[in-house]
Scaffold this motif. Structure first.
Motif, PDB file in Angstrom:
ATOM      1  N   VAL A  58       0.723  -1.257   0.052  1.00 26.70           N
ATOM      2  CA  VAL A  58      -0.083   0.137   0.109  1.00 26.70           C
ATOM      3  C   VAL A  58       0.885   1.030   0.080  1.00 26.70           C
ATOM      4  O   VAL A  58       2.149   1.238   0.285  1.00 26.70           O
ATOM      5  N   TYR A  59       0.292   2.359  -0.293  1.00 28.11           N
ATOM      6  CA  TYR A  59       0.877   3.553  -0.240  1.00 28.11           C
ATOM      7  C   TYR A  59       0.176   4.733  -0.031  1.00 28.11           C
ATOM      8  O   TYR A  59      -0.894   4.518  -0.116  1.00 28.11           O
ATOM      9  N   GLY A  60       0.577   5.819   0.595  1.00 30.11           N
ATOM     10  CA  GLY A  60      -0.077   7.202   0.724  1.00 30.11           C
ATOM     11  C   GLY A  60       0.942   8.313   0.186  1.00 30.11           C
ATOM     12  O   GLY A  60       2.190   7.991   0.259  1.00 30.11           O
ATOM     13  N   ARG A  61       0.268   9.289   0.375  1.00 32.59           N
ATOM     14  CA  ARG A  61       0.920  10.534  -0.308  1.00 32.59           C
ATOM     15  C   ARG A  61       1.101  11.691   0.942  1.00 32.59           C
ATOM     16  O   ARG A  61       2.195  12.618   0.731  1.00 32.59           O
ATOM     17  N   THR A  62       0.512  11.423   1.964  1.00 33.17           N
ATOM     18  CA  THR A  62       0.607  12.544   2.978  1.00 33.17           C
ATOM     19  C   THR A  62       1.018  12.077   4.384  1.00 33.17           C
ATOM     20  O   THR A  62       0.708  10.888   4.661  1.00 33.17           O
ATOM     21  N   TRP A  63       1.412  12.731   5.281  1.00 36.52           N
ATOM     22  CA  TRP A  63       1.529  12.453   6.802  1.00 36.52           C
ATOM     23  C   TRP A  63       0.247  11.968   7.195  1.00 36.52           C
ATOM     24  O   TRP A  63       0.341  11.328   8.318  1.00 36.52           O
ATOM     25  N   GLU A  64      -0.676  12.682   6.683  1.00 39.38           N
ATOM     26  CA  GLU A  64      -2.230  12.254   7.139  1.00 39.38           C
ATOM     27  C   GLU A  64      -2.547  10.906   6.787  1.00 39.38           C
ATOM     28  O   GLU A  64      -3.032  10.213   7.728  1.00 39.38           O
ATOM     29  N   ASP A  65      -2.291  10.551   5.770  1.00 40.87           N
ATOM     30  CA  ASP A  65      -2.463   9.270   5.143  1.00 40.87           C
ATOM     31  C   ASP A  65      -1.478   8.290   6.135  1.00 40.87           C
ATOM     32  O   ASP A  65      -1.821   7.261   6.382  1.00 40.87           O
ATOM     33  N   PHE A  66      -0.344   8.698   6.338  1.00 40.10           N
ATOM     34  CA  PHE A  66       0.565   7.864   7.265  1.00 40.10           C
ATOM     35  C   PHE A  66      -0.134   7.480   8.669  1.00 40.10           C
ATOM     36  O   PHE A  66      -0.039   6.241   9.026  1.00 40.10           O
ATOM     37  N   ASP A  67      -0.506   8.551   9.290  1.00 35.06           N
ATOM     38  CA  ASP A  67      -1.374   8.529  10.531  1.00 35.06           C
ATOM     39  C   ASP A  67      -2.512   7.511  10.278  1.00 35.06           C
ATOM     40  O   ASP A  67      -2.767   6.825  11.265  1.00 35.06           O
ATOM     41  N   PHE A  68      -3.247   7.708   9.402  1.00 30.69           N
ATOM     42  CA  PHE A  68      -4.468   6.895   9.160  1.00 30.69           C
ATOM     43  C   PHE A  68      -3.884   5.414   9.075  1.00 30.69           C
ATOM     44  O   PHE A  68      -4.750   4.673   9.489  1.00 30.69           O
ATOM     45  N   THR A  69      -2.811   5.228   8.482  1.00 31.37           N
ATOM     46  CA  THR A  69      -2.419   3.841   8.316  1.00 31.37           C
ATOM     47  C   THR A  69      -1.992   3.269   9.502  1.00 31.37           C
ATOM     48  O   THR A  69      -2.273   2.086   9.947  1.00 31.37           O
ATOM     49  N   LEU A  70      -1.353   4.111  10.396  1.00 31.25           N
ATOM     50  CA  LEU A  70      -1.178   3.574  11.727  1.00 31.25           C
ATOM     51  C   LEU A  70      -2.117   3.246  12.643  1.00 31.25           C
ATOM     52  O   LEU A  70      -2.270   2.190  13.260  1.00 31.25           O
ATOM     53  N   ASN A  71      -3.247   4.001  12.680  1.00 27.98           N
ATOM     54  CA  ASN A  71      -4.252   4.035  13.463  1.00 27.98           C
ATOM     55  C   ASN A  71      -5.262   2.644  12.848  1.00 27.98           C
ATOM     56  O   ASN A  71      -5.695   1.960  13.633  1.00 27.98           O
ATOM     57  N   LYS A  72      -5.359   2.488  11.448  1.00 29.87           N
ATOM     58  CA  LYS A  72      -5.990   1.452  11.003  1.00 29.87           C
ATOM     59  C   LYS A  72      -5.484   0.035  11.407  1.00 29.87           C
ATOM     60  O   LYS A  72      -5.926  -0.927  11.645  1.00 29.87           O
ATOM     61  N   LEU A  73      -3.882   0.000  11.450  1.00 23.89           N
ATOM     62  CA  LEU A  73      -3.274  -0.931  11.896  1.00 23.89           C
ATOM     63  C   LEU A  73      -3.449  -1.483  13.299  1.00 23.89           C
ATOM     64  O   LEU A  73      -3.598  -2.655  13.701  1.00 23.89           O
ATOM     65  N   LYS A  74      -3.328  -0.504  14.207  1.00 27.83           N
ATOM     66  CA  LYS A  74      -3.530  -0.235  15.559  1.00 27.83           C
ATOM     67  C   LYS A  74      -5.223  -1.010  15.920  1.00 27.83           C
ATOM     68  O   LYS A  74      -5.443  -1.916  16.854  1.00 27.83           O
ATOM     69  N   GLU A  75      -6.026  -0.510  15.075  1.00 29.41           N
ATOM     70  CA  GLU A  75      -7.502  -0.852  15.356  1.00 29.41           C
ATOM     71  C   GLU A  75      -7.822  -2.539  15.007  1.00 29.41           C
ATOM     72  O   GLU A  75      -8.268  -3.092  15.484  1.00 29.41           O
ATOM     73  N   VAL A  76      -7.305  -2.741  13.578  1.00 31.09           N
ATOM     74  CA  VAL A  76      -7.412  -3.993  13.090  1.00 31.09           C
ATOM     75  C   VAL A  76      -6.943  -5.121  13.790  1.00 31.09           C
ATOM     76  O   VAL A  76      -7.312  -6.291  14.089  1.00 31.09           O
ATOM     77  N   LEU A  77      -5.329  -4.865  14.053  1.00 32.99           N
ATOM     78  CA  LEU A  77      -4.635  -5.758  14.747  1.00 32.99           C
ATOM     79  C   LEU A  77      -4.597  -5.867  16.328  1.00 32.99           C
ATOM     80  O   LEU A  77      -3.909  -6.374  16.879  1.00 32.99           O
ATOM     81  N   GLN A  78      -5.499  -4.938  16.811  1.00 33.95           N
ATOM     82  CA  GLN A  78      -5.646  -4.639  18.118  1.00 33.95           C
ATOM     83  C   GLN A  78      -4.034  -4.452  18.710  1.00 33.95           C
ATOM     84  O   GLN A  78      -3.825  -5.198  20.001  1.00 33.95           O
ATOM     85  N   LEU A  79      -3.307  -3.713  18.215  1.00 34.08           N
ATOM     86  CA  LEU A  79      -2.135  -3.341  18.816  1.00 34.08           C
ATOM     87  C   LEU A  79      -1.830  -2.315  20.024  1.00 34.08           C
ATOM     88  O   LEU A  79      -2.722  -1.616  20.265  1.00 34.08           O
ATOM     89  N   ASN A  80      -0.883  -2.499  20.903  1.00 34.61           N
ATOM     90  CA  ASN A  80      -1.002  -1.904  22.173  1.00 34.61           C
ATOM     91  C   ASN A  80       0.593  -2.277  22.629  1.00 34.61           C
ATOM     92  O   ASN A  80       1.300  -2.690  21.855  1.00 34.61           O
ATOM     93  N   GLU A  81       0.840  -1.684  23.660  1.00 40.27           N
ATOM     94  CA  GLU A  81       2.283  -1.627  24.222  1.00 40.27           C
ATOM     95  C   GLU A  81       2.568  -3.057  24.271  1.00 40.27           C
ATOM     96  O   GLU A  81       3.749  -3.431  24.183  1.00 40.27           O
ATOM     97  N   TYR A  82       1.772  -4.084  24.526  1.00 41.13           N
ATOM     98  CA  TYR A  82       2.138  -5.492  24.806  1.00 41.13           C
ATOM     99  C   TYR A  82       1.569  -6.306  23.712  1.00 41.13           C
ATOM    100  O   TYR A  82       1.954  -7.708  23.553  1.00 41.13           O
ATOM    101  N   ARG A  83       1.152  -5.973  22.560  1.00 43.61           N
ATOM    102  CA  ARG A  83       1.108  -6.410  21.321  1.00 43.61           C
ATOM    103  C   ARG A  83       1.332  -5.489  20.007  1.00 43.61           C
ATOM    104  O   ARG A  83       0.984  -4.555  19.818  1.00 43.61           O
ATOM    105  N   ARG A  84       2.560  -5.913  19.436  1.00 43.49           N
ATOM    106  CA  ARG A  84       3.219  -5.201  18.580  1.00 43.49           C
ATOM    107  C   ARG A  84       3.453  -5.743  17.147  1.00 43.49           C
ATOM    108  O   ARG A  84       3.212  -7.073  17.034  1.00 43.49           O
ATOM    109  N   ILE A  85       3.759  -5.060  16.129  1.00 44.84           N
ATOM    110  CA  ILE A  85       4.350  -5.701  14.873  1.00 44.84           C
ATOM    111  C   ILE A  85       5.697  -5.021  14.772  1.00 44.84           C
ATOM    112  O   ILE A  85       6.151  -3.955  15.128  1.00 44.84           O
TER     113      ILE A  85
END
Length: 712
Positions: A68-95
């Motif tokens: 996947v790709y994005g063009r802005t830092w807003e896209d980047f933050d969106f990607t991180l948030n979606k990864l956190k949401e879908v994979l249920q990431l937190n301090e004790y569950r990471r990629i």
């Protein structure tokens, strides 16, 4: 490659991602998704008036085989948030996300994200860090040790090459710039390479992403640790390591000052000359060879008070020694000069040949017994004074370390070109190349601190660091002095060739010699090789190791004895301008080796001059378009401006921190001191004079020496 705004992130959730769990040093358990993730950005550098600027215009993620790709830092933050949401990431569950040359992306990211646990050996070059609590970034460049293009070439599971030519970095792009299909393909290709690279690294490590070492050297360290544990009574081995470890601060500092790398130098008599029929020989795996055949300090070092010259001579003849020495009226006896000025803390009125001492009124330096005996082959001196002096006892390295070195050499030799054994060959080759690096790892590295914006260095307490590394570290299987002696022995073997070939030597570099009149030295080379094999056989017989392991056969059945001189061929023309600066013609093709200059870019430009050997000279100038060199400027000051891209689109761009990169030209410039020496300093005692390095040298000399004697 899909835009992040169009990507269905639930694909990741539904792909049955597995997890692995590790325990941290503070006994916390962290769960990691056991899948390959990678990240890369492309940027444009430009000027706003006199101000250097840069902006990110596209980022790419490899998400377990989805690109996947994005063009802005807003896209980047969106990607991180979606990864956190879908994979249920937190301090004790990471990629874990791999980035090739993490330091580059890191400089852009620190203006947008939060970081902690930043680990680095050098400022601005993080090896790993944690971003926003749940994204662990790691540097794949430190793991592969190669460029992304070379990393792609060495992949065995898939044939893929880094694309070139599809992305013109000179064009100013922003997030509004329309990217062609070819340009997007170029961007996607980079993270695809990392995807397959991570998969192969996982395969080498029980398909567990958390077991992948941080660095290439980590592989050989882990292998040797495991091998020693399996093939010896480990508690006893560890007790020996703790016993001989250099935990005394004065001893360690003396060892560290005595350590030198490979010898690289040009014979001043030939600098600037175009020579014909120049032979080249190099050692077959120089460092592994001396690790096996030579002896090393195997007992604790003892501080010794040297009473007189006889006492000194006896010690350096029979024991591994490391010491401080003051020498007066030092004069080179040979045309090849080996004493490095940078290793002398005092150097009065010196004549210097491109960094090597030709003569000096007085030097204060540091030697092992091997280095001092080599020094006496190349120099005369009048007066000798010894300061701190430590001695140990010689013995072969532990059998298990020798067996590891032999395995790596055998894998590299016997598996090269064997179908179906590509992975094993590359592992063996990488292990062999990293073996020396493991042995010379400095146990007292400074702490590199990142406070969220700036880098700083904190000096470690040497005594505490040595205790931590050698006494408390249960995994430590090496001691620092072995690394010091490995390079000393390797230089010693190289110097044998230099002494024999003498005035016909043109250039040397660590494990190779370029020289004239090859036929005159063939008998000596053959005799040296015979003695080398005998020496290795003696060492292997001592441990009852199969002698054939030191002479494995290639796929074609040819024996490749370890440590011997290997004939590389004849250069029809050769010219050197000093260390890491030479040009040559072989098989009708012109080529160069110049530190800091990309030969792929520079050679066509030089050849186009039609007289490349004349062009390759002092003050040779190569325009920035043909050097392959870039100047990087790290900037932490934020900006926000409107810019016009190369397509005529206007866009608002902003960065809080960034790297400005621009092409750099190259000017071959010999130092004035070196030029003056070449013109005037060939009478050894003459030439340029130089003041002492330290104004307090007299005070040092007055307070330092434990003994003092003359030798004519």
């Amino acid at each position: 490659m899909i835009n992040v705004n169009d990507f269905d992130f639930d694909i990741l959730k539904n792909s049955n991602l597995q997890t692995v769990t590790t325990r941290t040093k503070d006994n916390q358990y962290i769960e990691y998704y056991n899948a390959p993730f990678a990240f890369d950005i492309e940027t444009s550098s430009f000027y706003e008036g006199d101000n250097k600027r840069a902006c990110m215009y596209i980022f790419m993620f490899a998400l377990n085989g989805n690109y996947v790709y994005g063009r802005t830092w807003e896209d980047f933050d969106f990607t991180l948030n979606k990864l956190k949401e879908v994979l249920q990431l937190n301090e004790y569950r990471r990629i874990i996300i791999y980035i090739h040359n993490l330091g580059y992306e890191f400089q852009f990211l620190i203006g947008h994200e939060r970081f902690k646990d930043v680990f680095a050996r050098n400022a601005r070059h993080p090896i790993k860090c944690t971003m926003n609590e749940c994204f662990e970034l790691k540097c794949s460049l430190m793991l592969s040790g190669m460029s992304l293009a070379k990393t792609a070439e060495d992949l065995t599971s898939v044939k893929i090459q880094k694309l070139t030519g599809d992305l013109n970095y000179k064009l100013l792009r922003t997030w509004k710039t329309t990217l062609t299909k070819e340009e997007l393909g170029y961007c996607e290709h980079d993270v695809k390479i990392l995807h397959y690279f991570i998969l192969e690294e996982m395969a080498k490590n029980d398909n567990d992403i958390t077991k992948i070492p941080l660095t290439k050297t980590g592989y050989v360290r882990k292998y040797c640790q495991n091998y020693i544990k399996k093939n010896t009574y480990y508690p006893k081995y560890r007790e020996k390591i703790k016993k001989i470890a250099p935990v005394d601060k004065d001893l360690f500092c003396l060892l560290h000052k005595s350590f030198m790398g490979g010898y690289t130098h040009a014979n001043y008599m030939y600098v600037g000359m175009v020579l014909e029929n120049v032979a080249s020989i190099d050692f077959t795996s120089s460092y592994p060879s001396v690790m096996i055949r030579k002896k090393y300090p195997m007992q604790p070092f003892t501080k010794i008070h040297i009473k007189d010259l006889k006492d000194f001579r006896y010690c350096i003849k029979n024991y591994p020694c490391v010491f401080e020495v003051e020498l007066t009226n030092v004069i080179a006896k040979k045309c090849n000069h080996i004493l490095s000025r940078s290793k002398c803390s005092v150097c009065d009125n010196a004549v210097v040949d491109n960094g090597r001492i030709v003569s000096a009124d007085r030097v204060f330096t540091y030697f092992t017994d091997i280095d001092f005996k080599d020094f006496e082959q190349f120099y005369s001196y009048e007066h000798l004074s010894i300061g701190k002096f430590y001695a140990s006892s010689y013995g072969y390295l532990p059998k298990q370390i020798i067996e590891c070195a032999l395995k790596f050499y055998n894998d590299k030799t016997t598996l090269k070109g064997v179908k179906g054994k590509e992975v094993e060959y590359l592992v063996g080759k990488g292990m062999l190349n990293s073996l020396f690096g493991m042995c010379v790892t400095n146990p007292v590295n400074d702490d590199i601190i990142f406070n969220g914006k700036e880098w700083s260095t904190e000096k470690k307490d040497i005594t505490e660091a040595l205790q931590e590394n050698y006494i408390k570290n249960k995994k430590q299987v090496l001691v620092y002095q072995w690394g010091v002696w490995i390079t000393a022995w390797a230089r010693h073997e190289l110097f044998k060739g230099i002494l024999e070939i003498d005035e016909d030597v043109i250039y040397c570099d660590t494990d190779s010699i370029k020289f004239l009149n090859y036929e005159n030295y063939k008998n000596w080379i053959n005799e040296y090789n015979k003695n080398c094999i005998d020496e290795i056989n003696t060492a292997l017989s001592y441990y009852e190791i199969d002698l054939n392991l030191a002479k494995p056969k290639t796929i074609k059945g040819a024996e490749k004895p370890l440590g011997v001189w290997d004939f590389e061929g004849i250069y029809t023309k050769f010219k050197t301008l000093g260390a890491k600066r030479y040009a040559y013609e072989q098989n009708g093709k012109f080529n160069i080796t110049v530190s800091g200059l990309n030969k792929k870019c520079a050679v066509p430009y030089i050849v186009a001059t039609l007289q490349p050997f004349e062009f390759f000279d002092n003050e040779m100038y190569i325009p920035k378009e043909y050097t392959g060199k870039n100047t990087l400027t790290y900037i932490n000051d934020p900006y926000k401006i409107i810019v016009k891209d190369y397509q005529g689109n206007y866009a608002e761009v902003a960065e809080n921190s960034y790297i400005h990169m621009e092409e750099q030209d190259y000017n071959m410039s010999l130092s004035e001191q070196f030029i003056y020496y070449l013109m005037c300093g060939t009478n050894f005692g003459g030439g340029a004079k130089e003041h002492t390095l330290f104004e307090k040298s007299q005070e040092l000399a007055t307070n330092f020496w434990e003994c003092d004697f003359n030798e004519k």
